[in-house]
Design an enzyme around this catalytic site. Structure first.
Site, short mmCIF file in Angstrom:
data_model
loop_
_atom_site.label_atom_id
_atom_site.label_comp_id
_atom_site.label_asym_id
_atom_site.label_seq_id
_atom_site.Cartn_x
_atom_site.Cartn_y
_atom_site.Cartn_z
N ASP A 1 0.85 -1.18 0.00
CA ASP A 1 0.00 0.00 0.00
C ASP A 1 0.89 1.24 0.00
O ASP A 1 2.02 1.20 0.51
CB ASP A 1 -0.93 0.02 1.22
CG ASP A 1 -2.18 0.85 0.99
OD1 ASP A 1 -3.27 0.25 0.86
OD2 ASP A 1 -2.06 2.09 0.90
N THR B 1 -12.39 2.03 -6.41
CA THR B 1 -12.85 2.79 -7.59
C THR B 1 -14.01 3.66 -7.12
O THR B 1 -15.17 3.35 -7.41
CB THR B 1 -13.32 1.84 -8.72
OG1 THR B 1 -14.23 0.87 -8.17
CG2 THR B 1 -12.15 1.11 -9.34
N ARG C 1 -19.25 -9.32 0.93
CA ARG C 1 -20.13 -8.41 1.67
C ARG C 1 -19.43 -7.97 2.95
O ARG C 1 -18.82 -8.81 3.62
CB ARG C 1 -21.43 -9.12 2.08
CG ARG C 1 -22.29 -9.57 0.94
CD ARG C 1 -23.26 -10.64 1.42
NE ARG C 1 -22.56 -11.83 1.94
CZ ARG C 1 -23.13 -12.80 2.65
NH1 ARG C 1 -24.40 -12.72 2.96
NH2 ARG C 1 -22.43 -13.84 3.06
N ASN D 1 -24.45 -6.34 -8.62
CA ASN D 1 -24.78 -5.24 -7.72
C ASN D 1 -26.03 -4.49 -8.19
O ASN D 1 -26.84 -4.06 -7.38
CB ASN D 1 -23.59 -4.28 -7.59
CG ASN D 1 -22.61 -4.76 -6.52
OD1 ASN D 1 -22.85 -5.77 -5.86
ND2 ASN D 1 -21.51 -4.04 -6.37
N CYS E 1 -20.34 0.52 -1.90
CA CYS E 1 -20.45 -0.23 -3.16
C CYS E 1 -21.72 0.05 -3.94
O CYS E 1 -21.67 0.68 -5.00
CB CYS E 1 -20.34 -1.72 -2.88
SG CYS E 1 -18.70 -2.20 -2.33
N LYS F 1 -22.56 3.77 -5.47
CA LYS F 1 -21.65 4.29 -6.50
C LYS F 1 -21.57 3.32 -7.68
O LYS F 1 -21.37 3.75 -8.82
CB LYS F 1 -20.27 4.61 -5.92
CG LYS F 1 -19.50 3.43 -5.35
CD LYS F 1 -18.22 3.13 -6.09
CE LYS F 1 -17.48 1.98 -5.45
NZ LYS F 1 -16.77 1.11 -6.35
N LYS G 1 -24.69 -0.62 7.57
CA LYS G 1 -25.33 -1.91 7.83
C LYS G 1 -24.72 -2.47 9.10
O LYS G 1 -23.65 -2.01 9.53
CB LYS G 1 -25.12 -2.86 6.64
CG LYS G 1 -23.66 -3.25 6.42
CD LYS G 1 -23.49 -4.08 5.18
CE LYS G 1 -23.37 -5.52 5.47
NZ LYS G 1 -23.07 -6.35 4.30
C1 UDX Z 1 -22.58 -5.33 -1.56
C2 UDX Z 1 -22.80 -6.67 -2.32
O1 UDX Z 1 -23.70 -7.49 -1.58
C3 UDX Z 1 -21.48 -7.38 -2.51
O2 UDX Z 1 -21.68 -8.58 -3.24
C4 UDX Z 1 -20.55 -6.45 -3.26
O3 UDX Z 1 -19.31 -7.06 -3.46
C5 UDX Z 1 -20.37 -5.14 -2.50
O4 UDX Z 1 -21.65 -4.55 -2.28
P1 UDX Z 1 -22.21 -4.64 0.99
O5 UDX Z 1 -22.00 -3.25 0.51
O6 UDX Z 1 -21.32 -5.20 2.04
O7 UDX Z 1 -22.10 -5.66 -0.25
O8 UDX Z 1 -23.70 -4.69 1.54
P2 UDX Z 1 -25.00 -5.60 1.36
O9 UDX Z 1 -25.06 -6.64 2.39
O10 UDX Z 1 -25.18 -6.00 -0.06
O11 UDX Z 1 -26.10 -4.51 1.75
C6 UDX Z 1 -26.19 -3.28 1.02
C7 UDX Z 1 -27.17 -2.34 1.63
O12 UDX Z 1 -28.50 -2.77 1.38
C8 UDX Z 1 -27.06 -2.15 3.14
O13 UDX Z 1 -27.17 -0.76 3.42
C9 UDX Z 1 -28.24 -2.94 3.67
O14 UDX Z 1 -28.68 -2.45 4.91
C10 UDX Z 1 -29.27 -2.73 2.56
N1 UDX Z 1 -30.29 -3.78 2.47
C11 UDX Z 1 -29.93 -5.07 2.26
C12 UDX Z 1 -31.62 -3.43 2.54
O15 UDX Z 1 -31.98 -2.25 2.72
N2 UDX Z 1 -32.58 -4.40 2.42
C13 UDX Z 1 -32.25 -5.70 2.21
O16 UDX Z 1 -33.17 -6.53 2.12
C14 UDX Z 1 -30.89 -6.05 2.14
#
Ligand code: UDX
Length: 449
Positions: free
Chosen positions: A30, A86, A155, A212, A264, A267, A327
């Site tokens: 890094d 990114t 995730r 996504n 993720c 964006k 989350k």
């Molecule tokens: C996500 C993708 O799941 C993952 O595969 C990718 O590589 C990166 O982006 P992450 O950002 O860790 O992962 O969160 P994720 O668990 O997907 O939840 C995304 C958002 O959706 C959270 O804010 C969560 O609270 C919200 N969410 C999720 C809802 O509002 N309702 C749902 O039913 C599920």
């Protein structure tokens, strides 16, 4: 195998530790000396369940080391993972590829031996083609410096598990040699039964953005249904359970609430739509703009609801916000719906106090003007309204009966559809949730403020 992992942020630090766990000798790289110093001492600079143990174990054994030197990285291994971010560009929806480009520019001039550089970042389709050409042009080994694309699907909160036991592995490759090396890297995972999908570069890049986009669309779909439920008196949680039983739909990612945030999904759907526009197929992804809009409207709905509950203005109202991370099981506050709502209410004059089990330091640094408490109970002291905005397990197990005596008014808005409404109502609370009819005590009074 010996391999390097370039970029030791959330994705890279997890990947490096997990590659060491798979038995490889790993050098993390890094440009940030502070991050490298922390990782060298076995400390993860963010919260991710299980990662701290893995990092400590493998830094102690010497199987996982860290450096800021690209020269050392090139001398150490012939397989290099690029795991840099990114982010969204300043002033546009497109992805900022500065860091992805910088890795190739810094590493390639040191590649005197045949090497494989494996991109893991989420990039606009077409990026890998361009990077492959640049790599071969800048590397002394020329065309023997090859690129592959191996998108990451982890995730937050499950990053270690998702890396060691992923649903699938996608190998974007241009030669049998590149595929063979990737199969060797992931051999223990493949033996465990994870399916491998090989693809060309554009397909491998698109698998990630399409996944996504689908997940974001599923969440916004149920949140759009929540809006219709609010207009008709229907209950979105019952609706989601009922449609989720249809195997073609599936019950997961159908939880209505304040919507998606984080580093993720928001964006990535914007960058995907922007890239489609550049490719002349903007109409194909026009719906993603609506997915984004539905998502952001849910935040407006909470601030509106608070206004409704408090006679038109939140000014002077005491509001407890449970949750700051985007989350649960994460301290990541990037584009967090919870904090966005907290800040807006604060700007409208409310007296906001936030509590989160892990994200307090990050939240305080970014939003020093909000109030912070050391526990959920402390945040709720004398509150006129409690907002449940990140569904930590800790909040699900709160005792509504005990807390009714702590607050000014027993009134809660469940912005995640995750609390047991019957328990809260039985303990004397007015219970509001997005997309569901309110359950209010007769004769309940307005806010104090
Ligand atoms: C996500 C993708 O799941 C993952 O595969 C990718 O590589 C990166 O982006 P992450 O950002 O860790 O992962 O969160 P994720 O668990 O997907 O939840 C995304 C958002 O959706 C959270 O804010 C969560 O609270 C919200 N969410 C999720 C809802 O509002 N309702 C749902 O039913 C599920």
């Amino acid at each position: 195998m010996r391999l390097t992992v370039i970029g030791t942020g959330y994705l890279g630090a997890t990947h490096a530790a997990c590659m060491a766990e798979l038995g490889h000798e790993v050098l993390g790289v890094d440009v940030d000396p502070d991050k490298i110093a922390a990782l060298r001492s076995g400390r993860v600079p963010f919260y991710e369940p299980g990662l701290q143990e893995l990092l400590a174990r493998h830094t102690a054994s010497g199987r996982l080391r860290f450096t800021t030197s690209y020269e050392e990285a090139a001398a150490f291994a012939r397989v290099h993972f690029s795991c840099v971010g990114t982010p969204q560009s300043q002033g546009s929806d497109a992805a900022d590829l500065t860091y992805v480009d910088a890795v190739i520019d810094a590493l390639a001039p040191h590649l005197t031996e045949p090497s494989l550089v494996i991109g893991k970042s989420t990039v606009p389709v077409g990026t890998a083609d361009r990077l492959a050409a640049r790599l071969a042009e800048l590397a002394p080994s020329g065309a023997d410096a090859e690129l592959a694309w191996n998108p990451e699907f982890l995730r937050e909160g499950f990053a270690v598990r998702d890396t060691l036991r992923p649903d699938r592995l996608v190998f974007g490759v241009r030669s049998p040699g590149a595929e063979a090396l990737l199969r060797e890297v992931y051999a223990p995972v493949i033996v465990g039964g994870t399916p491998v999908i090989t693809a060309d570069f554009p397909t491998a890049e698109l698998v990630k953005t399409a996944a996504n986009a689908f997940l974001a669309t599923k969440i916004s779909f149920i949140n759009a249904m929540a809006e219709v439920c609010e207009a008709t008196g229907a209950d979105v949680s019952v609706l989601a359970t009922a449609i989720g039983h249809d195997e073609r739909i599936g019950a997961r990612f159908l939880r209505a609430g304040v919507g998606f945030g984080g580093g993720c999904l928001p964006k990535d759907i914007r960058a995907f739509a922007a890239r489609a526009q550049e490719l002349g197929t903007g109409h194909s992804l026009a719906f993603l703009r609506e997915v984004d809009a539905v998502n952001l409207r849910r935040r407006d709905r909470v601030t509106e609801l608070v206004r409704e509950l408090c006679g038109g203005t939140p000014a002077g109202v005491r509001i407890a916000v449970l949750g700051a991370a985007f989350k649960p099981d994460s301290d990541d506050i990037r584009d967090s719906p919870a904090l966005d709502i907290a800040v807006r209410l604060h700007e409208d004059g409310a007296d906001v106090t936030v509590y989160d089990p892990q994200a307090m330091d990050n939240a305080r640094k970014k939003h020093p003007l909000l109030g912070y408490a050391l526990s959920a109970t402390e945040a709720m002291a004398d509150a006129d309204v409690v907002l449940h905005l990140t569904e930590w397990e800790e909040f699900r197990s709160l005792d509504p009966a005990a807390l009714a005596a702590v607050v000014g008014h027993p009134r809660i808005v469940d912005g995640r559809g995750a609390l047991d409404a019957d328990r809260w109502v039985a303990a004397g609370w007015d219970f509001h949730a997005l997309g569901r009819p309110a359950r209010v005590r007769t004769g309940a009074s307005g806010c104090a403020g």
